[in-house]
Write an enzyme that holds these catalytic residues in place. Structure first.
Site, mmCIF file in Angstrom:
data_model
loop_
_atom_site.group_PDB
_atom_site.id
_atom_site.type_symbol
_atom_site.label_atom_id
_atom_site.label_comp_id
_atom_site.label_asym_id
_atom_site.label_seq_id
_atom_site.Cartn_x
_atom_site.Cartn_y
_atom_site.Cartn_z
ATOM 1 N N HIS A 63 0.832 -1.203 0.000
ATOM 2 C CA HIS A 63 0.000 0.000 0.000
ATOM 3 C C HIS A 63 0.866 1.252 0.000
ATOM 4 O O HIS A 63 1.837 1.352 0.758
ATOM 5 C CB HIS A 63 -0.899 0.016 1.245
ATOM 6 C CG HIS A 63 -1.638 1.300 1.437
ATOM 7 N ND1 HIS A 63 -1.383 2.173 2.472
ATOM 8 C CD2 HIS A 63 -2.625 1.867 0.692
ATOM 9 C CE1 HIS A 63 -2.197 3.210 2.381
ATOM 10 N NE2 HIS A 63 -2.953 3.063 1.311
ATOM 11 N N SER A 64 0.560 2.185 -0.893
ATOM 12 C CA SER A 64 1.191 3.498 -0.905
ATOM 13 C C SER A 64 2.721 3.373 -0.957
ATOM 14 O O SER A 64 3.268 2.797 -1.894
ATOM 15 C CB SER A 64 0.725 4.295 0.316
ATOM 16 O OG SER A 64 0.984 5.658 0.172
ATOM 17 N N PHE A 65 3.443 3.871 0.060
ATOM 18 C CA PHE A 65 4.904 3.795 0.076
ATOM 19 C C PHE A 65 5.380 2.341 0.050
ATOM 20 O O PHE A 65 6.496 2.049 -0.387
ATOM 21 C CB PHE A 65 5.421 4.495 1.337
ATOM 22 C CG PHE A 65 6.885 4.846 1.300
ATOM 23 C CD1 PHE A 65 7.313 6.071 0.818
ATOM 24 C CD2 PHE A 65 7.834 3.944 1.749
ATOM 25 C CE1 PHE A 65 8.657 6.396 0.781
ATOM 26 C CE2 PHE A 65 9.188 4.260 1.726
ATOM 27 C CZ PHE A 65 9.605 5.494 1.239
#
Length: 249
Positions: free
Chosen positions: A89-91
């Site tokens: 997720h994301s980073f």
């Protein structure tokens, strides 16, 4: 570009999932999704990366992107995992790219959940808008002399439900600054030849990651999917997200 729609969940054979959180978060953010996946008989690992969550006491200037990647690779190797569905997720998408470069033989599927995508030599800051970089750099300098970036509000992550927002803000911790400036080091294209799907959170859209999405949209070997919730989908829509992840089992 292919579309994974229509793939039905097949839980006849237990699989291993490794769920990687994004900036400021920890393995805690996957609790609801992990519970659902385990109820279908699958093994689930949700590591907390160095310097975050319950490992916040390890925060130091030495934590860079390579440390994050090794954190994930260690989960594979210490548990002798194979045929893994690796979700970031994301980073956390950066740890996926690094792990895919180091241990591709252990991975079945890469799932980028509203994630950042970088190529060799790029850093997280090079993939974000200049105004976001300037704001986060100033926050890091003002709050910790450049050691870490304090977490944003839950609303900035697309979470408006008061109970969910309180849960996120209670658990988020400052994120190691150096991981945003450390360049990605990989031998080939992001994700290599492994099956890859990008799931965008579209309600609301998390604007800082638009450059990553634009990159993915130009690739022929990435599948694309969407989920009608905000950026922190694993908290705001765990049932819907788990259903999508089960399709890859």
């Amino acid at each position: 570009m292919s579309d994974p729609a229509g793939r039905s969940a097949n839980t006849s054979k237990p699989r291993s999932y490794v769920l990687v959180h994004g900036a400021w978060h920890g393995g805690w953010c996957w609790d609801s999704v992990a519970r659902i996946l385990r109820s279908h008989g699958h093994r689930v690992f949700a590591p907390t990366l160095s310097g975050l969550g319950e490992r916040a006491h390890l925060l130091s200037p030495e934590i860079d992107l390579q440390v994050f990647i090794q954190d994930v690779v260690d989960v594979f190797e210490q548990n002798d995992l194979a045929d893994v569905i690796l979700v970031g997720h994301s980073f956390g998408g950066l740890s996926l790219i690094g792990a895919a470069d180091r241990v591709p033989q252990r991975i079945r599927q890469l799932v980028f959940l509203d994630a950042m995508v970088l190529s060799d030599g790029e850093s997280a800051f090079s993939g974000l808008p200049a105004e976001v970089v300037a704001k986060r750099t100033k926050l890091a300098l003002d709050t910790s002399r450049g050691l870490s970036i304090p977490p944003p509000s839950a609303r900035a992550l697309g979470v408006s439900d008061p109970e969910q927002a309180a849960f996120i803000e209670r658990h988020c911790t400052p994120h190691p600054f150096r991981t945003f400036t450390d360049p990605m080091v990989v031998k080939g294209a992001p994700g290599g030849a492994l099956p890859k799907v990008y799931i965008q959170c579209v309600d609301p859209v998390y604007a800082p990651l638009q450059e990553s999405r634009d990159f993915v949209r130009k690739q022929e070997d990435w599948a694309w999917d969407e989920i009608a919730t905000g950026h922190d989908a694993m908290v705001s829509a765990p049932e819907e997200l788990a259903a999508k992840l089960l399709a890859f089992a």
